[in-house]
Design an enzyme around this catalytic site. Sequence first.
Site, PDB file in Angstrom:
ATOM      1  N   LYS A 203       1.049  -0.994   0.027  1.00 57.94           N
ATOM      2  CA  LYS A 203       0.120  -0.071   0.025  1.00 57.94           C
ATOM      3  C   LYS A 203       1.061   1.275   0.016  1.00 57.94           C
ATOM      4  O   LYS A 203       1.901   1.158   0.581  1.00 57.94           O
ATOM      5  CB  LYS A 203      -0.943  -0.114   1.191  1.00 57.94           C
TER       6      LYS A 203
ATOM      7  N   GLY B 114      -8.457   4.394   0.013  1.00 55.24           N
ATOM      8  CA  GLY B 114      -9.532   4.342  -0.929  1.00 55.24           C
ATOM      9  C   GLY B 114      -9.212   3.379  -2.207  1.00 55.24           C
ATOM     10  O   GLY B 114     -10.197   3.491  -2.974  1.00 55.24           O
TER      11      GLY B 114
ATOM     12  N   GLU C 245       1.303  -5.098   4.677  1.00 59.03           N
ATOM     13  CA  GLU C 245       0.218  -5.614   5.307  1.00 59.03           C
ATOM     14  C   GLU C 245       0.084  -7.074   4.931  1.00 59.03           C
ATOM     15  O   GLU C 245      -0.102  -7.327   3.734  1.00 59.03           O
ATOM     16  CB  GLU C 245      -1.189  -4.969   5.504  1.00 59.03           C
TER      17      GLU C 245
ATOM     18  N   TYR D 237      -2.199  -9.713   3.744  1.00 58.03           N
ATOM     19  CA  TYR D 237      -3.551  -9.715   2.869  1.00 58.03           C
ATOM     20  C   TYR D 237      -4.544 -10.616   3.648  1.00 58.03           C
ATOM     21  O   TYR D 237      -4.441 -11.641   3.912  1.00 58.03           O
ATOM     22  CB  TYR D 237      -3.285 -10.003   1.626  1.00 58.03           C
TER      23      TYR D 237
ATOM     24  N   GLU E 247      -8.335   2.945   7.715  1.00 55.97           N
ATOM     25  CA  GLU E 247      -8.281   4.287   7.513  1.00 55.97           C
ATOM     26  C   GLU E 247      -9.406   5.039   8.376  1.00 55.97           C
ATOM     27  O   GLU E 247     -10.288   4.132   8.585  1.00 55.97           O
ATOM     28  CB  GLU E 247      -8.810   4.489   6.312  1.00 55.97           C
TER      29      GLU E 247
ATOM     30  N   ARG F  16     -14.394  13.183   7.490  1.00 57.26           N
ATOM     31  CA  ARG F  16     -15.343  13.850   6.984  1.00 57.26           C
ATOM     32  C   ARG F  16     -16.740  13.356   7.246  1.00 57.26           C
ATOM     33  O   ARG F  16     -16.927  12.052   7.693  1.00 57.26           O
ATOM     34  CB  ARG F  16     -15.273  13.959   5.493  1.00 57.26           C
TER      35      ARG F  16
END
Length: 454
Positions: free
Chosen positions: A158, A164, A200, A202, A288, A292
């Site tokens: 990643k 996202g 990480e 998987y 994550e 917002r």
Amino acid sequence: MFKKILIANRGEIAVRIIRACREMGILTVAVCSEADKEALHAQLADETICIGPAPAKDSYLNMESIISATLVSGAEAIHPGFGFLSENSKFVKMCNQCNITFIGPSADTIDKMGNKSEARNTMMKAGVPVVPGTKEPVYDAETGERLAQEIGYPIMIKASAGGGGKGMRIAESKEEFKEKFETAQKEAEKGFGDNTMYLERYVKNPRHIEIQILADQQGNTIYLGERDCSIQRRHQKMIEEAPSCAIDETLRKQMGESAVKASKTVGYYSAGTIEFLMDENNQFYFMEMNTRIQVEHPVTEMITGIDLIKEQIKIAAGESLNIKQEDVQIHGHAIECRINAEDPSKNFMPCPGTVEYIHFPGGKGIRVDSALYAGCQIPPYYDSMVAKLIVHDETRELAIKKMRSALGELIVQGVNTNLDYQYEILKDEDYVRGNVDTGFIEKFQKRLEEQESQ
Ligand code: MV4
């Protein structure tokens, strides 16, 4: 409380925020691009200011224009909605310098969560579960390959600046690692101007479960249960629901308390979401944080009775939360279907155009958040999501039936939509059984294509 708020967004979320403001007795200022002069949000607000040409970079992403519009109109605060400038710390700093309240968390918190590998480390230190993986940033394939061996394959590569689903690759084995790492890193360098990577283990066939939190500026933080967002296509959510049928009272409390810990660790205030992956053994891992309000916030509103936009505004104005954790109760089940102007038979190609006719469903427990009206234009410049259909009923089974009925009643003429596709999902045996994970749509799509070729 604020007297006037500027809404730095468009479409259904701008309309949603205008409605909350109106109910609170707050005046609204809409901003619009040249393509949106006739848009619903521009018509519903008390004032509207055109901030630039149609492309988002010239209007809804134009920070100087939006700050100017705020100062000219005398609005004291900006609600950013989602997307556009909602997670842009530079914009938050500009607001601060101009004495404008940004309705959201601090610039510092956005930055802490924006860097995904840093966020991962912060959570690890705080005792929030993360997927086994690297503790230090990785910059080259050789180091990565050595660390991957220790973590164990398969490995998820990643980008620190990603999120996202951008800049991600799976390496199934040592043989694949170097190539996958370098492709992901190149993508990260090109997309974000940052080649920092992390690794990480998987997690196979996970569910996407996220916890909604609310936190005020006095240090009170509560969780409002989970949303199951496993029905996604290429990292675009299609259906979300709350609660998740994979989560019981005990697990909800564990995940909720982890989410509160995560938020408090970074000094979070406003509405926020902690995204977790949940594996087949119901182990959950921090992924994550979304700093917002999210598209799918209505399903949480439906099961808790809490208006998340109003809470965000009150928090930004400095009020302390008047909801305590023990006041939060989950009632029934809610489902949201995202209605997009697109053609599922043409690889979900966007279908902008003029809406000739529209009919919205109604009745008990049915909600439509939309900026569509008969005769309106759907411009080609922005996201293809044009409406959200949300239903609430006592059980998941009843909510599914209500959603099918509501989808059947909803009519949009003039542009193609994914309405029929959504209806097919709501009829799917695995979906109905709650047998879903993030690979659902891919399997569903394959089955559809097989049926068609026969
Ligand atoms: C993962 C994963 C499996 N294992 N990380 C995709 C977007 C970003 N939020 C995290 N993502 C994933 N991270 C590990 N270690 C699988 C995904 C993933 C995914 C996550 C949530 C919803 C849909 C997804 C679709 C594909 C992959």
